[in-house]
Design a protein around this motif. Structure first.
Motif, PDB file in Angstrom:
ATOM      1  N   GLU A  42      -8.567   2.602  -3.905  1.00  0.00           N
ATOM      2  CA  GLU A  42      -7.304   1.980  -4.275  1.00  0.00           C
ATOM      3  C   GLU A  42      -7.207   1.870  -5.794  1.00  0.00           C
ATOM      4  O   GLU A  42      -8.171   1.511  -6.465  1.00  0.00           O
ATOM      5  CB  GLU A  42      -7.200   0.580  -3.675  1.00  0.00           C
ATOM      6  CG  GLU A  42      -7.265   0.524  -2.168  1.00  0.00           C
ATOM      7  CD  GLU A  42      -7.344  -0.902  -1.664  1.00  0.00           C
ATOM      8  OE1 GLU A  42      -7.177  -1.832  -2.474  1.00  0.00           O
ATOM      9  OE2 GLU A  42      -7.599  -1.085  -0.465  1.00  0.00           O
ATOM     10  N   TYR A  83      -3.339   4.849  -3.223  1.00  0.00           N
ATOM     11  CA  TYR A  83      -4.639   5.456  -2.951  1.00  0.00           C
ATOM     12  C   TYR A  83      -4.797   6.724  -3.771  1.00  0.00           C
ATOM     13  O   TYR A  83      -3.859   7.515  -3.924  1.00  0.00           O
ATOM     14  CB  TYR A  83      -4.777   5.756  -1.463  1.00  0.00           C
ATOM     15  CG  TYR A  83      -5.041   4.522  -0.641  1.00  0.00           C
ATOM     16  CD1 TYR A  83      -6.327   3.994  -0.542  1.00  0.00           C
ATOM     17  CD2 TYR A  83      -4.006   3.862   0.022  1.00  0.00           C
ATOM     18  CE1 TYR A  83      -6.570   2.851   0.202  1.00  0.00           C
ATOM     19  CE2 TYR A  83      -4.248   2.718   0.778  1.00  0.00           C
ATOM     20  CZ  TYR A  83      -5.543   2.232   0.851  1.00  0.00           C
ATOM     21  OH  TYR A  83      -5.781   1.091   1.582  1.00  0.00           O
ATOM     22  N   TYR A 110       0.829  -1.204   0.000  1.00  0.00           N
ATOM     23  CA  TYR A 110       0.000   0.000   0.000  1.00  0.00           C
ATOM     24  C   TYR A 110       0.864   1.254   0.000  1.00  0.00           C
ATOM     25  O   TYR A 110       1.905   1.315   0.672  1.00  0.00           O
ATOM     26  CB  TYR A 110      -0.898   0.042   1.235  1.00  0.00           C
ATOM     27  CG  TYR A 110      -1.983  -1.002   1.256  1.00  0.00           C
ATOM     28  CD1 TYR A 110      -3.145  -0.837   0.514  1.00  0.00           C
ATOM     29  CD2 TYR A 110      -1.863  -2.150   2.039  1.00  0.00           C
ATOM     30  CE1 TYR A 110      -4.158  -1.792   0.552  1.00  0.00           C
ATOM     31  CE2 TYR A 110      -2.864  -3.101   2.084  1.00  0.00           C
ATOM     32  CZ  TYR A 110      -4.009  -2.912   1.333  1.00  0.00           C
ATOM     33  OH  TYR A 110      -5.004  -3.855   1.369  1.00  0.00           O
TER      34      TYR A 110
END
Length: 830
Positions: free
Chosen positions: A631, A653, A589
């Motif tokens: 996302e 993101y 992430y």
């Protein structure tokens, strides 16, 4: 500590107060037959009891005020009546219950200052009874609710990981309340993070569909899921309880639960324990799906005090779960599952050989069919501890409600085959949750309430090798005013709220441990040769939100609803600050510290009808979200996926504006002339669009939002027979279909998502109530899910994307959902 002392002083003051009180006496029957052990209470208070063996009840010590009396019993429609109490009143009632539950007549407390009928509440609310939850085959309560509530679904990562989604929105946008009061804070940002709870203690659930920031603040922008826990009802100073045992054939799930209750006129206690274990589940395409087993235990304790003025509840819970995390690793020719034996590249700087995915051995049949045979290090252990108190008392015509709670969530994810005891991710999240609400006396038919709630939270990375989020601390506070006006056919409710959240993250450096080769946090000031994993940050978010809605009763049977609400959500920690691998999600992430809060504006219109022979509800909504966060697969200049750690996708993101709109509808037939019969139907449909101009009219290449469920129709036919037999007293039969249309409006940009084919599942259940002692019935359930053993992939199942190849010998990619499953369940009250 000051807050705790204030709450204790308020409680002690109120317990000592004396006032003239009233009494309600009555009986509960079905026709001429008395109903023993029916629950009788005044909604939103601690005052209540259960009927005795002859169906009689008495509630003493009721102070002056307006109340909603609620009578309920499993298998029957709940009875409610508005009651106005004056000093020294003595009210006598005879209540006749009717079989089958019409949820549109239910009383709910979520999203309101006091208990209110669903058909009067301007907000779209769904109530799911204990009976419905217990008679639905599922691996957890979230799945059971998703099978019975239109618009409510779950994103799944295997049988034991289900994240609640409401009308296409999930993660931190759905606020989950445990016991209806304590917010669940368990790193909800993770794809493989479920809701830790004891599924066998849930009494009922309430779902608000739509922005609920007014009463709850940030993280309720999609709605609220309230899970209410069973509490002691008997006041005879005897020990009562319940033993539950179930077995599911597909994954060999074994579940057992034992509950002890004790209650008197003022004090009551409960002790509960349960365990669920399961091996790998199976389906007709994949066979047994490796690493989908789990072993879960729950313990909880309850102590409650009540008097004429109100109640105080004290709760402790402990949750412990160890489960595998599937990764979809297979042999390219046989499609048999494989397991990792070497470290991933970059995970250990000292190892001579690294995992290439193709050099993994095949999992043996013995391991696939074993409860304890996992040879893969890829697993997670979640421990969750809660301690909280909930208090509600009357001060004359006023009412005060106070809650203070603590939750500790410990999450360890193991992904190192060369050192199976070394956690890849090890995070400890501590949360203090608080709420205080004052309900003022009714003025000009207005029920006003003011309140304040929020939380203080700290997060710490422990002895780990992967660091997806930083160490941080957070303080959140919000205050609100809410009012409800009722007169004649009208009910109008609304209010305004202000929220403020402060988030502070710490600097973090990591470098390879010279002894193990794994990365670790750098302690002290020596950062030589280290990597700067996180920068320190100090962020503030704030927002003003509100809601206004009305219900108008066209007649005693039909009501119209309208509501408009502005929701608010501060970005969660992974969206703003993540920079690392989440081992269980198989995702690296990357967050953005410049994100702004999300604000939504949602309009809801609805119609609800309750007739003797049928009931219906129709709701449509339009939700515009400013600064929507989602996302997006990270790709290079040539459109190729960026791979930071092999075998794991990288997601960044993004923030944009978005619109979601759709409808939810139910239509239930329950003819009075044929009370044994019931025909229930629900339908939900939602569309989600990314409003970024560059994706206009691009279809699957960016126009549609991720995780949008396909249109779904749930239908069931039930037949409930009361026999004349003294032993087998009741038999309930039910056949149900779960039909999901194809989802061709998906986020296909860079293959983030793929289309999902239509499918239909056929389910069946039979419940037999067996009389075994005075006023005691054993409930025996036999059920089948996916009777035809249909091979399918639900669009919200993350397992369909766990695939390392672009082609397959059998023409199937990804992991399929569970196949045919038989369930046997026995519930013995004592």
């Amino acid at each position: 500590m000051k807050a705790i002392l204030i709450f204790m002083n308020i409680s002690l003051f109120i317990m000592a107060a004396n006032a003239q009180t009233a009494t309600i006496i009555g009986s509960v029957t079905y026709g001429k037959m008395p109903i023993a052990y029916a629950s009788v209470g005044l909604s939103g208070t601690g005052l209540g009891t259960t009927t005795d063996s002859a169906g009689y009840f008495i509630i003493r010590g009721i102070p002056k005020g307006d109340y909603t009396l609620r009578v309920s019993y499993v298998g029957y429609q709940s009875f409610t009546r508005e009651i106005s109490i004056k000093s020294n009143d003595k009210i006598a009632l005879h209540v006749v219950l009717t079989p089958n539950d019409n949820t549109l007549n239910e009383v709910v407390v979520t999203g309101a200052s006091k208990a209110i009928h669903i058909k009067e509440n301007p907000l779209p609310v769904i109530s799911i009874s204990k009976k419905v939850i217990e008679q639905t085959i599922s691996e957890n309560t979230i799945d059971a609710i998703a099978q019975n509530a239109p618009g409510f679904q779950a994103v799944k990562t295997g049988p034991n990981v289900s994240k609640p989604f409401i009308n296409g929105l999930g993660y931190n946008r759905v606020l989950t309340l445990y016991d209806g009061v304590l917010r669940v804070e368990t790193q909800q940002w993770g794809d493989e993070h479920g809701v830790p709870m004891d599924d066998y203690t849930i009494d009922h659930a309430e779902v608000i569909e739509g922005p609920s920031s007014l009463m709850y603040g940030s993280d309720a922008i999609a709605g609220v899921l309230s899970l209410f826990i069973s509490e002691p009802k008997d006041t005879d100073r005897r020990i009562h309880g319940r033993l539950l045992s179930e077995y599911q054939t597909n994954n060999g799930l074994i579940g057992n639960s034992l509950i002890f209750n004790y209650g008197g006129s003022h004090w009551s206690y409960a002790l509960r324990g349960s365990e669920r274990i399961a091996k790998n589940y199976t389906n007709p395409i994949d066979g047994r799906v490796y690493n989908t087993g789990f072993n879960m235990q729950n313990l909880s304790a309850f102590a409650g005090y009540k008097n004429a003025k109100g109640y105080s509840h004290f709760n402790l819970t402990y949750y412990n779960n160890r489960q595998g995390i599937p990764d979809g690793s297979r042999d390219s020719l046989t499609r048999k599952f494989t397991y990792q034996i070497y470290e991933s590249p970059g995970e250990n700087v000292k190892i001579p050989q690294v995992d290439t995915i193709t050099n993994r051995p095949i999992v043996s049949n013995k391991v696939l069919n074993s409860y304890n045979g996992s040879v893969s290090p890829l697993s997670q252990r979640i421990q969750d501890f809660r301690a909280y108190t909930d208090n509600q008392y009357q001060l004359g015509d006023d009412e005060i409600k106070a809650m203070l709670g603590f939750e500790q969530n410990i999450r360890r994810e193991f992904d190192h085959p060369t050192d199976t005891k070394q956690a890849g991710e090890y995070i400890v999240l501590n949360t203090i949750d608080y709420a205080l609400r004052y309900n003022a006396p009714t003025v000009w038919n207005i029920q006003p309430s003011v309140g304040v709630n929020g939380m203080y939270q700290t997060n710490s990375n422990k002895n780990a090798t992967d660091f997806p989020i930083p160490n941080y601390h957070l303080f959140d506070i919000g205050s609100y005013f809410y009012g409800l006006w009722k007169r004649a056919r009208w009910t109008i409710a609304g209010g305004i709220r202000y929220d403020h959240r402060n988030e502070n993250g710490d600097d973090m450096y990591i470098k390879a441990n010279p002894n193990t080769g794994f990365y670790q946090q750098v302690s002290g000031n020596d950062t030589t040769g280290s990597k700067h994993q996180f920068n320190a940050f100090h962020l503030n978010f704030e927002g003003i939100t509100g809601s206004l809605g009305a219900t108008y009763a066209l007649s005693n049977q039909i009501s119209l609803k309208a509501n408009i609400a502005r929701g608010y959500r501060a970005p969660n920690i992974t969206e703003i600050a993540s920079n690392g691998l989440d081992p269980g999600a198989h995702i690296y992430y990357v967050g953005n510290l410049n994100f702004k809060p999300e604000f939504s504006l949602q309009e809801d219109l609805g119609m609800i009808g309750t007739f003797n022979d049928f009931s219906f509800e129709l709701g449509v909504y339009n939700n515009y979200i400013e600064n929507y966060i989602y996302e997006d697969l990270d790709v290079d200049a040539n459109g190729n996926p960026v791979v930071i750690i092999p075998g794991n996708r990288t997601f960044k993101y993004q923030q944009t504006n978005a619109r979601l709109y759709g409808l939810n509808a139910t239509f239930n037939v329950h003819p009075q002339s044929w009370k044994a019969f019931q025909f229930d139907n629900s339908f939900s449909m939602i569309y989600g669009n990314n409003l970024n101009p560059k994706y206009k009219k691009t279809g699957t290449q960016g126009q549609y939002l991720p995780f949008i469920p396909s249109p779904r129709w749930l239908s069931s036919v039930g037949y409930d027979m009361d026999t004349k037999n003294k032993i087998i007293q009741n038999i309930s039969l039910k056949a149900a279909t779960d039909m999901n249309l194809a989802q061709n409006k998906y986020l296909g940009l860079y293959n983030t998502e793929t289309p999902t084919a239509a499918y239909a599942l056929l389910n069946f259940s039979a419940v037999v109530n067996v009389h075994y002692s005075k006023n005691k019935n054993i409930s025996v359930e036999f059920a089948i899910n996916n009777l035809l053993n249909t091979a399918y992939q639900n669009h919200l199942s993350r397992l369909q994307y766990f695939e390392y190849y672009t082609q397959s010998p059998n023409g199937h990619l990804g992991i399929y959902n569970m196949g045919r499953n038989f369930c046997f369940k026995v519930i013995v009250p004592f």
